[in-house]
Scaffold this motif. Structure first.
Motif, PDB file in Angstrom:
ATOM      1  N   ASP A  33       0.853  -1.196   0.000  1.00 20.77           N
ATOM      2  CA  ASP A  33       0.000   0.000   0.000  1.00 20.77           C
ATOM      3  C   ASP A  33       0.887   1.243   0.000  1.00 20.77           C
ATOM      4  O   ASP A  33       1.884   1.316   0.717  1.00 20.77           O
ATOM      5  CB  ASP A  33      -0.894  -0.004   1.249  1.00 20.77           C
ATOM      6  CG  ASP A  33      -2.067   0.963   1.117  1.00 20.77           C
ATOM      7  OD1 ASP A  33      -3.216   0.495   1.136  1.00 20.77           O
ATOM      8  OD2 ASP A  33      -1.823   2.193   1.012  1.00 20.77           O
ATOM      9  N   SER A  85     -10.378   6.049  -5.027  1.00 17.30           N
ATOM     10  CA  SER A  85     -11.735   5.499  -4.948  1.00 17.30           C
ATOM     11  C   SER A  85     -12.855   6.527  -4.776  1.00 17.30           C
ATOM     12  O   SER A  85     -14.016   6.136  -4.708  1.00 17.30           O
ATOM     13  CB  SER A  85     -11.798   4.502  -3.781  1.00 17.30           C
ATOM     14  OG  SER A  85     -11.693   5.199  -2.549  1.00 17.30           O
ATOM     15  N   TYR A 153     -13.758   8.458 -12.135  1.00 11.22           N
ATOM     16  CA  TYR A 153     -13.485   7.284 -11.279  1.00 11.22           C
ATOM     17  C   TYR A 153     -13.989   6.013 -11.947  1.00 11.22           C
ATOM     18  O   TYR A 153     -13.235   5.057 -12.170  1.00 11.22           O
ATOM     19  CB  TYR A 153     -14.137   7.448  -9.900  1.00 11.22           C
ATOM     20  CG  TYR A 153     -14.261   6.135  -9.145  1.00 11.22           C
ATOM     21  CD1 TYR A 153     -13.129   5.471  -8.679  1.00 11.22           C
ATOM     22  CD2 TYR A 153     -15.514   5.538  -8.909  1.00 11.22           C
ATOM     23  CE1 TYR A 153     -13.235   4.249  -8.003  1.00 11.22           C
ATOM     24  CE2 TYR A 153     -15.626   4.328  -8.245  1.00 11.22           C
ATOM     25  CZ  TYR A 153     -14.483   3.686  -7.790  1.00 11.22           C
ATOM     26  OH  TYR A 153     -14.587   2.481  -7.140  1.00 11.22           O
ATOM     27  N   LYS A 157     -11.964   2.699 -13.515  1.00 13.18           N
ATOM     28  CA  LYS A 157     -12.189   1.319 -13.071  1.00 13.18           C
ATOM     29  C   LYS A 157     -12.605   0.451 -14.259  1.00 13.18           C
ATOM     30  O   LYS A 157     -12.192  -0.706 -14.376  1.00 13.18           O
ATOM     31  CB  LYS A 157     -13.261   1.269 -11.976  1.00 13.18           C
ATOM     32  CG  LYS A 157     -12.868   1.930 -10.657  1.00 13.18           C
ATOM     33  CD  LYS A 157     -11.711   1.233  -9.948  1.00 13.18           C
ATOM     34  CE  LYS A 157     -12.091  -0.106  -9.374  1.00 13.18           C
ATOM     35  NZ  LYS A 157     -10.939  -0.685  -8.597  1.00 13.18           N
TER      36      LYS A 157
HETATM   37  P1  NAD Z   1      -9.905   3.356  -0.127  1.00 18.49           P
HETATM   38  O1  NAD Z   1      -9.739   4.649  -0.842  1.00 18.49           O
HETATM   39  O2  NAD Z   1     -10.440   3.350   1.260  1.00 18.49           O
HETATM   40  O3  NAD Z   1      -8.507   2.591  -0.076  1.00 18.49           O
HETATM   41  C1  NAD Z   1      -7.630   2.548  -1.165  1.00 18.49           C
HETATM   42  C2  NAD Z   1      -6.270   2.072  -0.663  1.00 18.49           C
HETATM   43  O4  NAD Z   1      -5.403   1.962  -1.793  1.00 18.49           O
HETATM   44  C3  NAD Z   1      -5.598   3.033   0.329  1.00 18.49           C
HETATM   45  O5  NAD Z   1      -5.041   2.307   1.391  1.00 18.49           O
HETATM   46  C4  NAD Z   1      -4.522   3.707  -0.510  1.00 18.49           C
HETATM   47  O6  NAD Z   1      -3.394   4.096   0.256  1.00 18.49           O
HETATM   48  C5  NAD Z   1      -4.173   2.604  -1.487  1.00 18.49           C
HETATM   49  N1  NAD Z   1      -3.613   3.131  -2.743  1.00 18.49           N
HETATM   50  C6  NAD Z   1      -4.121   4.152  -3.501  1.00 18.49           C
HETATM   51  N2  NAD Z   1      -3.322   4.358  -4.554  1.00 18.49           N
HETATM   52  C7  NAD Z   1      -2.307   3.459  -4.465  1.00 18.49           C
HETATM   53  C8  NAD Z   1      -1.185   3.166  -5.283  1.00 18.49           C
HETATM   54  N3  NAD Z   1      -0.944   3.853  -6.406  1.00 18.49           N
HETATM   55  N4  NAD Z   1      -0.358   2.156  -4.903  1.00 18.49           N
HETATM   56  C9  NAD Z   1      -0.596   1.456  -3.776  1.00 18.49           C
HETATM   57  N5  NAD Z   1      -1.633   1.703  -2.962  1.00 18.49           N
HETATM   58  C10 NAD Z   1      -2.492   2.681  -3.312  1.00 18.49           C
HETATM   59  O7  NAD Z   1     -10.802   2.453  -1.098  1.00 18.49           O
HETATM   60  P2  NAD Z   1     -11.859   1.315  -0.733  1.00 18.49           P
HETATM   61  O8  NAD Z   1     -13.191   1.930  -0.532  1.00 18.49           O
HETATM   62  O9  NAD Z   1     -11.282   0.428   0.309  1.00 18.49           O
HETATM   63  O10 NAD Z   1     -11.909   0.543  -2.114  1.00 18.49           O
HETATM   64  C11 NAD Z   1     -11.059  -0.565  -2.369  1.00 18.49           C
HETATM   65  C12 NAD Z   1     -11.336  -1.106  -3.756  1.00 18.49           C
HETATM   66  O11 NAD Z   1     -12.712  -1.516  -3.850  1.00 18.49           O
HETATM   67  C13 NAD Z   1     -11.147  -0.080  -4.863  1.00 18.49           C
HETATM   68  O12 NAD Z   1     -10.571  -0.730  -5.966  1.00 18.49           O
HETATM   69  C14 NAD Z   1     -12.558   0.386  -5.196  1.00 18.49           C
HETATM   70  O13 NAD Z   1     -12.651   0.787  -6.533  1.00 18.49           O
HETATM   71  C15 NAD Z   1     -13.348  -0.874  -4.945  1.00 18.49           C
HETATM   72  N6  NAD Z   1     -14.767  -0.699  -4.549  1.00 18.49           N
HETATM   73  C16 NAD Z   1     -15.094   0.138  -3.520  1.00 18.49           C
HETATM   74  C17 NAD Z   1     -16.428   0.255  -3.127  1.00 18.49           C
HETATM   75  C18 NAD Z   1     -16.825   1.115  -1.953  1.00 18.49           C
HETATM   76  O14 NAD Z   1     -18.022   1.245  -1.681  1.00 18.49           O
HETATM   77  N7  NAD Z   1     -15.908   1.730  -1.221  1.00 18.49           N
HETATM   78  C19 NAD Z   1     -17.415  -0.468  -3.792  1.00 18.49           C
HETATM   79  C20 NAD Z   1     -17.039  -1.326  -4.847  1.00 18.49           C
HETATM   80  C21 NAD Z   1     -15.699  -1.426  -5.205  1.00 18.49           C
END
Ligand code: NAD
Ligand code: TYD
Length: 334
Positions: A33, A85, A153, A157
Motif C-alpha cells: 500500500d 476510490s 473514477y 475502473k
Molecule cells: P480506499 O480509498 O479506502 O482505499 C484505497 C487504498 O489503496 C488506500 O489504502 C490507498 O493508500 C491505497 N492506494 C491508492 N493508490 C495506491 C497506489 N498507487 N499504490 C498502492 N496503494 C495505493 O478504497 P476502498 O473503498 O477500500 O476501495 C477498495 C477497492 O474496492 C477499490 O478498488 C474500489 O474501486 C473498490 N470498490 C469500492 C467500493 C466502496 O463502496 N468503497 C465499492 C465497490 C468497489
C-alpha cells in the motif's frame, strides 16, 4: 499459498486483511500500500505481530518496486484493492485515477505474467455499468450489462476491467473480476457518505446532501463483500466477472436519516447542497451468478449492519478524530 493484497491499508482492503489472516493461518499475506491520504496504517497496525502478515509501503505503479517484490515473494495470488476510490476527487483531478487505477493494474498484471501466478483478482465496482433510472425498479445490473460509465473514477475502473479482460484473452493470464455495490462498515475514510454523516453529526455540523437526496445506492456490509471476493479468488472460474450486491437499495436521504436517528441527532442538520456533476441516479446489482455458482450470500441486513457500523464509529471516535486531525499520517513508522 502466498497472497499479495494491494490497497490493504484502505477501507475494504484492511477489512480483508483482518478477515483472511484470521481465517487462513496457513496462508501468507503481503500487503502493498502506498499509504496515500486514504491509506491508514492504524487500520492494520494490530496485524503487525501476526506471523502470516507483512506490510510493504509502495506504489502499484512503481514497476521496479513491484518487480522486485514479485521476484522476492513469489506470489501465488494477487488481489488488487488499491485504487483512487472517491468520485468527487476524480471530478476535481482525474489524472491520478488513470495512473493508479489503470496503469497500476497494468503494472501488477505484467509482473504476474513475468513471474507466473495462479490467480489475479481485480476488485471492481458496479459503477462501471453506469446508472439506472429512478422510476424503473425492475431494472438491475447483471454481468452482461454493457460498460457505460459516468465519472472519471468509474471510467478508470472500467478501463482497468477491460485491460484485465485483455490480459486474459491475449496472454492467458488467470484473472477474475468482482463488481460490488456501495460498501459500509468499520475503517471507511470520512470522505464517503456514511462516515461523513457520522463525523459531522457528532460535531453538530451541517450534513451536505447532494441534490435532492433521492439518488439510490445498493448498500452492502464490507464483510459480505470480502467473503465474496475470497470465494471468487478460491473457487470462482478464471476469466469470469462476478457481481456482488447488497440487495439493500436505499435513497441517500434514508441513509442519512437512519444514522441521525441512531445518534439521537436532529434532521435539521441536513443541508441540501449543489448536486454532484454527472451524479449517478441509481445502482442495483443482481448477484445471482455468485450466489448460485459459489454459494455466496449476505450475512447482514442493512438495518442491523448500519446499526453495528455506527456503534463501531461511536466506540472508535478516536480513529475518526485521528484522521480529521491528520495525525493518522504518522502511524506508519517504516
Ligand atoms: P480506499 O480509498 O479506502 O482505499 C484505497 C487504498 O489503496 C488506500 O489504502 C490507498 O493508500 C491505497 N492506494 C491508492 N493508490 C495506491 C497506489 N498507487 N499504490 C498502492 N496503494 C495505493 O478504497 P476502498 O473503498 O477500500 O476501495 C477498495 C477497492 O474496492 C477499490 O478498488 C474500489 O474501486 C473498490 N470498490 C469500492 C467500493 C466502496 O463502496 N468503497 C465499492 C465497490 C468497489
Ligand atoms: P459516496 O459515499 O461518495 O459513494 P459513491 O459516489 O461511490 O456512490 O456517495 C454515496 C452517495 O451519497 C452518492 O449518491 C453521493 C452522496 N453524497 C452526499 O449526498 N453527500 C456527501 O457528503 C457524500 C460524500 C456523498
Amino acid at each position: 499459498m502466498k497472497f499479495l493484497i494491494t490497497g490493504g491499508a484502505g477501507f475494504i482492503g484492511s477489512n480483508y486483511c483482518h478477515y483472511v489472516t484470521e481465517k487462513y493461518p496457513e496462508d501468507e499475506f503481503v500487503c502493498l500500500d502506498a499509504l496515500t491520504y486514504a491509506g491508514n496504517y492504524n487500520n492494520i497496525k494490530s496485524l503487525e505481530d501476526k506471523p502470516n502478515f507483512k506490510f510493504v509501503k509502495g506504489n502499484i505503479t512503481d514497476m521496479e518496486l513491484v518487480d522486485k517484490l514479485f521476484a522476492e515473494e513469489k506470489f501465488d495470488v494477487v488481489i488488487n484493492f488499491a485504487a483512487e476510490s472517491h468520485v468527487d476527487n476524480s471530478i476535481k483531478n482525474p489524472r491520478i485515477f488513470l495512473e493508479t487505477n489503470i496503469l497500476g493494474t497494468q503494472t501488477l498484471m505484467d509482473a504476474c505474467r513475468k513471474y507466473g501466478i495462479k490467480r489475479y483478482h481485480q476488485v471492481s465496482t458496479d459503477e462501471v455499468y453506469g446508472d439506472l433510472p429512478l422510476d424503473r425498479p425492475d431494472l438491475v445490473f447483471t454481468e452482461e450489462n454493457p460498460i457505460k460509465t459516468s465519472s472519471p473514477y468509474s471510467s478508470s475502473k472500467a478501463g482497468a476491467d477491460l485491460l484485465v479482460g485483455a490480459y486474459y484473452r491475449t496472454y492467458g493470464l488467470p484473472v477474475s473480476i468482482s463488481r460490488c455495490s456501495n460498501n459500509y462498515g468499520p475503517y471507511q475514510f470520512p470522505e464517503k457518505l456514511i462516515p461523513v454523516v457520522f463525523s459531522k453529526a457528532m460535531k453538530d455540523e451541517k450534513i451536505p446532501v447532494y441534490g435532492t437526496g433521492e439518488n439510490v445506492r445498493d448498500w452492502i456490509h464490507v464483510y459480505d463483500h470480502n467473503v465474496g471476493v475470497d470465494m471468487i479468488v478460491r473457487n470462482g472460474r478464471v476469466g469470469e466477472v462476478y457481481n456482488l450486491g447488497g440487495h439493500s437499495e436505499r435513497t441517500n436521504l434514508t441513509v442519512v436519516k437512519t444514522i441521525l436517528k441512531q445518534l439521537g441527532k436532529s434532521e435539521d442538520l441536513i443541508e441540501f447542497v449543489a448536486d454532484r456533476k454527472g451524479h449517478d441516479l441509481r445502482y442495483a446489482i443482481d448477484s445471482t451468478k455468485a450466489e448460485t455458482e459459489l454459494g455466496w450470500n449476505r450475512t447482514h441486513t442493512f438495518e442491523e449492519g448500519i446499526k453495528e457500523t455506527i456503534e463501531w464509529y461511536v466506540n472508535n471516535q478516536d480513529w475518526v478524530d485521528n484522521i480529521l486531525s491528520g495525525e493518522y499520517k504518522e502511524a506508519y513508522k517504516g
